[in-house]
Design an enzyme around this catalytic site. Structure first.
Site, short mmCIF file in Angstrom:
data_model
loop_
_atom_site.label_atom_id
_atom_site.label_comp_id
_atom_site.label_asym_id
_atom_site.label_seq_id
_atom_site.Cartn_x
_atom_site.Cartn_y
_atom_site.Cartn_z
CB VAL A 132 -1.13 4.60 7.20
CG1 VAL A 132 -1.61 4.01 5.92
CG2 VAL A 132 -1.28 3.83 8.52
CB ILE A 136 -2.95 10.18 2.07
CG1 ILE A 136 -2.21 10.43 0.88
CG2 ILE A 136 -4.61 9.76 1.68
CD1 ILE A 136 -1.92 9.52 0.03
CD GLU A 190 15.15 3.49 4.27
OE1 GLU A 190 16.03 2.69 4.80
OE2 GLU A 190 14.16 3.46 4.61
CE LYS A 205 3.91 3.16 4.70
NZ LYS A 205 4.69 3.50 3.46
#
Lengths: 430, 430
Positions: A132, A136, A190, A205
């Protein structure tokens, strides 16, 4: 289980990091979990390739069966990416009663609920904190907090690419396209940036976070998603002059048992803790009933942070297995999904429009809003670059999404309104 | 241990919160730890007092022996405060092999190391996450991170009172004294504010964090402490005009095995994540070798956040006990204490002085700094309110504390320098 055997799928930068951490911190890890952790097999494409980490040749294999059907292996760490093939592999591993640690958010967003159910049937754990927000420990914080608090709202900057782009656009007054090109050149975006800039990555997420926080089976199709492509330099300038910063914010909130999950460009007050989260950093802001506001900030990606998160998850699985509990009981949905309707979603909005610069214009516009019971926190009127035109920016008080949409429709019908240039959610002022 | 019995010392707001959480979240807690948690006894001053929470009369006692010498009780939760008497009580409990959860930072700062050693001898856990930063699970994050990362630096806003005062002084351009009075009236500052405003409370917390992060036995006497009393409105104005925010920052850092722990007013760049931590909020910024920068933000105190932290600690103890491991192995010091000397402490400094407004002044001052090999990032000169005087503010590049002190001494010897008004540490720019 005084010795735990691990099968590692993938030996790229994250996999290499995992091997290094398990080696360098072996003693400390043993202390913390009460077991020795051994790598038994590593699934790779090429067993002869030179590696950046000391590994034993006998660990390497190109045959997934040697991991998922290996009775000596207790836990599978999946850091190889991919969706469908990987899913088949993990399903097989779970049927063989193996616990899973994965950093694969694409897989979890698509097959997560199914895998979690399968794992529950087989009394296995799936841990996916690394998927995710990299470094963190947000899933751990949510599940541990959940046991003694009620989460009411999560606001997250959970995509590093878009946050990098918006930071550059804001701090250097640049347009979206050149910043995206620069980000691509620097490797922050990207070649095909769709999944990032259109908000899909963030939506995946937020789905995972919402499922956890509210214990409902919320899918990607339940998330309202708007990306950052249409944000202009002028939008940012107006937002700034009104004291706001534009961020791509994922929100998951619950009210009276009904949930709303969305990802969209959002104006935050400049002094909101999320407003200072810059560049490729991520942060997740959580409102708990008891604890109040907490925020977790850190690198959203990167091979070392992700490897660290994978090892933390691995340690958690080892502890759970030894305790005879699984985290799953907490991760699998417990409540029927209930989504908020548009007339139940309350938020402030920023609305920017181009209007006729004539007497009476303002009155016609305010009439529309008054009819919808919409009132304003801030209003700004400026001459437009176009002749005979003006620009009006309004920030509403809290209104429902339905009120916003009704107002928009009625504004479009006004002859004095040339066009509605943009509108954004405003949050963080209460 | 499928049922765990708890003795609760203290039934004020935090204790009441703990009872409520254990009741309201009983099912979830049982799932997470694999055991039922029962309250067996509660130590109070008055067994007849009316309480805000449903408790059974037989739980209440005024006799500590019924808790610490009670063979049925496995874990003692201490939320009653006090130092010496409380220490005696907890020592007795530990000798009776009871695990401890405490929210008492004063006790931990004074007797923590001794208690932790005693607990280790008796194979008991002491958990004290609630004592450091209320709702922020910073100790857990450090100990879990520690197992697979190396902490290099911690920067913390760990005192709500001083952060509230500095926020008010900065945002409303007020002086220290009236803001302190207001804070006292509002209950944000105590009648005797010494422990907060002189930095002692923050120093105690930084001691606990440094011990954990670096596994050395660092005492309060090893911490350099400066409070916020001497910060003037002018200091804040100058700092602001140079792009900084003044915060009371605790720093614990390690370099080549040598440690530095300090609490002092520090200038941070306005866009540093800690700069936006306002009012009574706390935040702890951690730099790990692998993970990089992470920050944990939340309420530093408050009865519900603290109660939530106590219950989280309690759950951790229950898990550890069932696993046959203790967190202690990680909390007790492993390395010999090594402190940095002044010539090994590198930092930027903000120096503000009142000087003669005459030709040659600036050259004399820069000569002093050049002789000490000190160079500058920013210089600001402004007319002083006093006749014939000017004010100079300089921000150095990174220099050692020794260089700073030498420069100060030599500046004092210059006839053109009337006085050095203030100097502060500057951090967060690298």
């Amino acid at each position: 289980m005084s010795q735990v055997n691990v099968g590692l799928c993938g030996l790229g930068t994250v996999g290499t990091g995992v091997v290094k951490i398990l080696k360098d911190h072996a003693e400390e890890i043993k202390y913390k979990v009460g077991s020795e952790i051994h790598i038994k097999k590593i699934l790779v494409n090429d067993t002869q390739k030179k590696r950046d980490v000391a590994i034993e040749q006998e660990w390497l294999t190109t045959n997934p069966d040697e991991l998922v059907n290996n009775s000596e292996i207790d836990i599978i760490i999946e850091v190889m990416g991919g969706i469908e093939d990987t899913n088949v592999l993990l399903e097989q591993a779970i049927r063989n009663k193996k616990h899973i640690v994965t950093a694969n958010k694409d897989l979890m967003a698509v097959h997560g609920q199914k895998l979690l159910r399968l794992a529950k049937e087989n009394k296995c754990d799936i841990f996916y904190d690394a998927s995710v927000a990299g470094g963190i420990p947000i899933i751990r914080s949510l599940t541990e907090g959940l046991a003694s608090d009620k989460i009411q709202k999560i606001m997250g900057i959970v995509n590093g690419t878009t946050n990098y782009i918006l930071t550059k656009m804001t701090d250097e007054d640049l347009a979206f396209d050149p910043v995206l090109k620069e980000a691509q050149a620097l490797g922050f975006a990207e070649a095909d940036p769709t999944s990032d800039v259109d908000g899909l990555d963030a939506a995946r997420k937020m789905t995972l976070l919402a499922n956890l926080a509210f214990k409902m089976e919320i899918g990607l199709e339940d998330v309202e998603v708007t990306g950052i492509r249409t944000i202009s330099q002028e939008d940012i300038t107006f937002a700034t002059s009104l004291g706001y910063t534009i961020k791509l914010i994922g929100i998951a909130s619950i009210h009276n048992g009904k949930v709303e999950v969305s990802v969209e460009p959002t104006l935050l007050p400049k002094d909101h803790p999320l407003a200072l989260v810059k560049n490729e950093f991520n942060a997740v802001y959580v409102y708990g009933e008891a604890v109040g506001e907490t925020m977790f900030y850190g690198p959203g990606a990167g091979s070392l942070p992700t490897a660290t998160a994978v090892v933390s998850d691995l340690m958690e699985v080892v502890k759970n297995v030894r305790l005879g509990i699984t985290g799953n009981e907490y991760i699998t949905p417990q409540y029927e999904k209930q989504l908020k309707q548009d007339d139940e979603k309350y938020m402030q909005y920023f609305i920017r429009m181009e209007v006729d610069d004539t007497a009476g214009t303002f009155q016609k516009i305010t009439n529309v809003f008054t009819n919808e019971d919409v009132s304003f926190a801030k209003i700004l009127q400026l001459p437009s670059e176009k002749d005979q035109m003006a620009e009006i920016v309004m920030v509403t008080h809290k209104i429902s999404k339905q009120q916003l949409m009704n107002s928009r429709e009625n504004l479009k019908g006004l002859d004095v309104v040339n066009r509605i240039i943009s509108y954004y959610r405003v949050d963080g002022e209460d």
